[in-house]
Design a protein around this motif. Structure first.
Motif, PDB file in Angstrom:
ATOM      1  N   TYR B  45      -0.506 -37.910  12.149  1.00 27.39           N
ATOM      2  CA  TYR B  45       0.764 -37.629  12.828  1.00 27.39           C
ATOM      3  C   TYR B  45       1.638 -36.713  11.967  1.00 27.39           C
ATOM      4  CZ  TYR B  45       5.433 -39.027  14.692  1.00 27.39           C
ATOM      5  OH  TYR B  45       6.704 -39.065  15.197  1.00 27.39           O
ATOM      6  N   HIS B  46       1.595 -36.909  10.672  1.00 29.19           N
ATOM      7  CA  HIS B  46       2.408 -36.086   9.767  1.00 29.19           C
ATOM      8  C   HIS B  46       1.707 -34.787   9.372  1.00 29.19           C
ATOM      9  CE1 HIS B  46       4.579 -40.048   8.599  1.00 29.19           C
ATOM     10  NE2 HIS B  46       5.188 -39.452   9.607  1.00 29.19           N
ATOM     11  N   GLY B  47       0.530 -34.542   9.917  1.00 33.14           N
ATOM     12  CA  GLY B  47      -0.157 -33.273   9.676  1.00 33.14           C
ATOM     13  C   GLY B  47      -0.841 -33.183   8.332  1.00 33.14           C
ATOM     14  N   LEU B  48      -1.233 -34.306   7.746  1.00 25.58           N
ATOM     15  CA  LEU B  48      -1.803 -34.283   6.394  1.00 25.58           C
ATOM     16  C   LEU B  48      -3.322 -34.144   6.377  1.00 25.58           C
ATOM     17  CD1 LEU B  48       0.298 -37.110   4.706  1.00 25.58           C
ATOM     18  CD2 LEU B  48       0.838 -34.703   5.022  1.00 25.58           C
ATOM     19  N   MET B  49      -3.994 -34.511   7.453  1.00 22.59           N
ATOM     20  CA  MET B  49      -5.456 -34.484   7.454  1.00 22.59           C
ATOM     21  C   MET B  49      -5.940 -33.128   7.961  1.00 22.59           C
ATOM     22  SD  MET B  49      -8.333 -35.898   6.887  1.00 22.59           S
ATOM     23  CE  MET B  49      -8.478 -37.670   6.893  1.00 22.59           C
ATOM     24  N   PRO B  50      -6.700 -32.395   7.150  1.00 19.80           N
ATOM     25  CA  PRO B  50      -7.174 -31.080   7.603  1.00 19.80           C
ATOM     26  C   PRO B  50      -7.995 -31.177   8.890  1.00 19.80           C
ATOM     27  CG  PRO B  50      -7.571 -31.364   5.243  1.00 19.80           C
ATOM     28  CD  PRO B  50      -7.121 -32.696   5.773  1.00 19.80           C
ATOM     29  N   ASP B  51      -7.864 -30.151   9.710  1.00 18.79           N
ATOM     30  CA  ASP B  51      -8.560 -30.014  10.991  1.00 18.79           C
ATOM     31  C   ASP B  51      -8.165 -31.108  11.986  1.00 18.79           C
ATOM     32  OD1 ASP B  51     -10.003 -28.655  12.817  1.00 18.79           O
ATOM     33  OD2 ASP B  51     -11.963 -28.910  11.871  1.00 18.79           O
ATOM     34  N   LEU B 272       4.409 -31.345   1.645  1.00 20.71           N
ATOM     35  CA  LEU B 272       3.946 -29.971   1.436  1.00 20.71           C
ATOM     36  C   LEU B 272       2.424 -29.823   1.542  1.00 20.71           C
ATOM     37  CD1 LEU B 272       6.299 -29.037  -1.574  1.00 20.71           C
ATOM     38  CD2 LEU B 272       6.633 -28.560   0.869  1.00 20.71           C
ATOM     39  N   THR B 273       1.700 -30.918   1.653  1.00 23.61           N
ATOM     40  CA  THR B 273       0.232 -30.906   1.813  1.00 23.61           C
ATOM     41  C   THR B 273      -0.464 -30.173   0.668  1.00 23.61           C
ATOM     42  OG1 THR B 273       0.837 -30.521   4.119  1.00 23.61           O
ATOM     43  CG2 THR B 273      -1.458 -30.867   3.670  1.00 23.61           C
ATOM     44  N   LEU B 274       0.107 -30.245  -0.527  1.00 26.65           N
ATOM     45  CA  LEU B 274      -0.526 -29.613  -1.683  1.00 26.65           C
ATOM     46  C   LEU B 274      -1.491 -30.563  -2.391  1.00 26.65           C
ATOM     47  CD1 LEU B 274       2.600 -27.778  -3.150  1.00 26.65           C
ATOM     48  CD2 LEU B 274       0.777 -26.821  -1.741  1.00 26.65           C
ATOM     49  N   GLN B 275      -1.436 -31.841  -2.027  1.00 27.10           N
ATOM     50  CA  GLN B 275      -2.389 -32.822  -2.545  1.00 27.10           C
ATOM     51  C   GLN B 275      -3.023 -33.552  -1.362  1.00 27.10           C
ATOM     52  OE1 GLN B 275      -1.496 -35.290  -6.089  1.00 27.10           O
ATOM     53  NE2 GLN B 275       0.642 -34.910  -5.622  1.00 27.10           N
ATOM     54  N   GLY B 276      -4.169 -34.144  -1.610  1.00 23.04           N
ATOM     55  CA  GLY B 276      -4.811 -34.923  -0.551  1.00 23.04           C
ATOM     56  C   GLY B 276      -4.063 -36.198  -0.232  1.00 23.04           C
ATOM     57  N   GLY B 277      -3.182 -36.587  -1.119  1.00 24.81           N
ATOM     58  CA  GLY B 277      -2.379 -37.775  -0.892  1.00 24.81           C
ATOM     59  C   GLY B 277      -1.518 -38.015  -2.104  1.00 24.81           C
ATOM     60  N   GLY B 302      -6.690 -37.835   1.839  1.00 22.25           N
ATOM     61  CA  GLY B 302      -7.356 -36.677   2.422  1.00 22.25           C
ATOM     62  C   GLY B 302      -8.335 -36.051   1.439  1.00 22.25           C
ATOM     63  N   PRO B 303      -9.077 -35.040   1.894  1.00 22.48           N
ATOM     64  CA  PRO B 303     -10.137 -34.456   1.062  1.00 22.48           C
ATOM     65  C   PRO B 303      -9.657 -33.462   0.009  1.00 22.48           C
ATOM     66  CG  PRO B 303     -10.104 -33.439   3.226  1.00 22.48           C
ATOM     67  CD  PRO B 303      -9.073 -34.512   3.261  1.00 22.48           C
ATOM     68  N   ILE B 304      -8.389 -33.086   0.037  1.00 26.57           N
ATOM     69  CA  ILE B 304      -7.870 -32.182  -1.001  1.00 26.57           C
ATOM     70  C   ILE B 304      -7.640 -33.013  -2.262  1.00 26.57           C
ATOM     71  CG2 ILE B 304      -5.981 -30.593  -1.576  1.00 26.57           C
ATOM     72  CD1 ILE B 304      -5.589 -30.182   1.454  1.00 26.57           C
TER      73      ILE B 304
END
Lengths: 200, 382
Positions: B45-51, B272-277, B302-304
């Protein structure tokens, strides 16, 4: 309670131990429903980690699901998996970015994931713009559910509660509305420049 | 049919979609009667998971009634009431053959590092989820189970993920009698992990969070000792002081990617989605557990890459254990615990939200308004 052994005053970490126990097994069993029901570490569902169990599968390799469009896949897979999700095929510019990311980079590469995140943002903008050509354009008020702030104790759930997340909640409207404001600002500047150029 | 759809970060709505078709001979189509919103849905929902694609329907916790079956399905019939594990899995690949259902290699073309999960982005296979009136359930002979007659629907829906995951998290801690266990996070998974730690013989269970009503639930529902980390300058130092300066024997991270407690970590990951979590809870687990202890990770990341303190983990000789829960492996024992009253999942439910109001449901859960711990979603046709 400090966990200090009363006879020496030295915490257990500095002595051979064992760690002082606060309650006996009998006390815990009397206080906690089911205490010790899974006491034997060897008798737990996750033990051992690898187990051969009856799954219901009657195949060694499942029948293949029809591939109705070229299904993007990780280059770390040898083959397309026999079953896959069919939600939202890649389309538009975001689809181009996604296909490139899957085709070019493995899962160990940051570029793979960062391109997919970028594609997600492009996808959101493409979808927002497309929605304006429909009878049901995107509505950031209804779609964020923010009206529940008024009906479900928005203020009292936060104020005086010692919550660590209240400070950055202020960033959420910026994340949601910021790109819209920036987009409208850019559009305004662009239109103004075009009009000026035409007038000249 | 009516279905929740993702429209971009923080935005969802209910739309009319086609009822999903049978795509494979072992598919079933299930009419959803109850679904739930999971804490990990908030990462999408917060847009953190790629794809995570616009138009996707979320929802990996759901139960329902079988509406259609593919030609090779033998174990289910139309009309059966079923509970569906959040894992999509084939039952026959190298991993499934060894009980690692959450690591199935035959259901997720998009990634090899994660199996298939309903409604959890294309990174997890691109399956639509159960926050809708109907959902496609692949491998109907493998994943779903008929709900026992004695089981309450609301217990059943929580067994599809939250309860199984919390129980699994305690197991990965390898708890032995008398252990001191610290659980980070007092959401549904953390509450069940705390309860499960008692089942495994813990001598002391500590729960750490920053939301007062959730800590209250940890005290009353999970019988745990609780601490609000926002009241302490350094929660790890406090944890050491109250655990004989050893630290806990076992630490369980039930928070995951959007952990609070460090603004820099939270903003660089969750905003900022610069880390996977945001690995705040995970780092506290590493620092708060004793040397030679075990850290169990149930929080989703996430995978980042994330800024995890592996140096401390190495120097302390820790055992780090983690996985997505292979849900169905847990069910026979969990059914016993629910039937015996050792676990009472539905007492965690605080909100029952009509599907048509799901946008409000996500906001209430995400912002932790109105004492929300576990929201259910009820489709109008249920």
């Amino acid at each position: 309670m400090t966990g200090t052994a009363p006879e020496t005053g030295i915490p257990a970490a500095y002595t051979p131990g064992p760690r002082p126990q606060r309650e006996t097994a009998e006390q815990l069993r009397a206080r906690i429903p089911g205490w010790g029901a899974d006491l034997d570490p060897a008798d737990r569902p996750a033990v051992p980690r690898l187990q051969s169990l009856e799954t219901g599968a009657r195949w060694d390799f499942p029948e293949r699901q029809p591939e109705k469009w070229p299904r993007e896949r990780s280059i770390e897979h040898a083959v397309l998996t026999p079953v896959f999700g069919t939600s939202c095929p890649p389309a538009g510019l975001s689809g181009v970015i996604r296909r490139y990311s899957y085709r070019r980079f493995g899962e160990g590469r940051a570029a793979h994931w960062l391109l997919l995140v970028a594609a997600d943002r492009v996808d959101a903008w493409e979808s927002h713009l497309r929605s304006f050509a429909t009878l049901r354009p995107d509505n950031p008020v209804t779609q964020t559910g923010v009206r529940s702030e008024l009906t479900h104790a928005g203020l009292s759930s936060r104020i005086g509660r010692k919550r660590a997340d209240v400070g950055h909640h202020l960033l959420d409207p910026v994340i949601v509305a910021g790109p819209w404001v920036a987009g409208m600002g850019a559009a305004y500047v662009g239109v103004r420049r075009v009009l000026r150029a035409v007038r000249r | 049919m009516r279905a929740m759809v993702y429209r971009g970060p923080y935005k969802i709505r209910v739309e009319e979609k086609d009822v999903p078709p049978i795509e494979h001979p072992n598919d079933a189509i299930v009419r959803v009667t109850t679904a739930a919103i999971c804490g990990s849905d908030l990462h999408l929902y917060h847009g953190l998971m790629p794809d995570t694609r616009v138009g996707t329907t979320f929802g990996h916790e759901f139960i329902g009634v079988v509406d259609q079956v593919g030609p090779s399905v033998q174990n289910l019939q139309v009309g059966d009431r079923v509970m569906v594990p959040f894992n999509v899995y084939c039952g026959s690949c190298w991993f499934c053959a060894r009980g690692l259902y959450s690591n199935c290699h035959n259901v997720n073309p998009n990634a090899t590092a994660v199996g298939g999960i309903y409604g959890y982005s294309h990174t997890c296979g691109g399956y639509d989820g159960g926050q809708a009136e109907y959902v496609r359930v692949p491998f109907a002979d493998v994943g779903p189970t008929k709900i026992p007659d004695w089981m309450h629907d609301e217990d059943a829906v929580l067994l599809t993920d939250a309860v199984a995951t919390g129980y699994f998290g305690a197991q990965l801690g390898d708890i032995v009698e008398g252990d001191t266990v610290v659980v980070f996070g007092a959401g549904p998974v953390g509450l069940v992990a705390a309860q499960s730690s008692w089942l495994m013989g813990a001598g002391r269970v500590i729960v750490i969070d920053h939301v007062d009503y959730r800590l209250e639930m940890a005290r009353t529902f999970a019988h745990a000792e609780t601490y609000n980390f926002s009241e302490y300058d350094d929660i790890v130092v406090h944890l050491k002081r109250i655990t004989d300066h050893l630290g806990a024997d076992v630490a369980i991270d039930c928070v995951g990617a959007e952990a609070d407690g460090n603004l820099l970590q939270h903003v660089t990951s969750a905003k900022l989605t610069l880390q996977g979590g945001s690995p705040v809870a995970l780092n506290w687990a590493i620092d708060g557990v004793r040397k030679g202890g075990t850290v169990s990770v149930m929080g989703a990341y996430g995978p980042i890459f994330s800024a995890v303190k592996f140096g401390d983990a190495m120097n302390k000789g820790l055992t780090l254990r983690m996985n997505q829960c292979p849900v169905k492996r847990q069910w026979p024992r969990l059914f016993e615990h629910v039937r015996n009253g050792h676990l009472k999942p539905r007492e965690m439910i605080t909100h029952r939200i009509p599907l048509e109001h799901i946008a409000e449901g996500y906001h209430i859960f995400s912002a932790k308004l109105d004492g929300c711990i576990k929201p259910l979603v009820v489709p109008s046709a249920a």
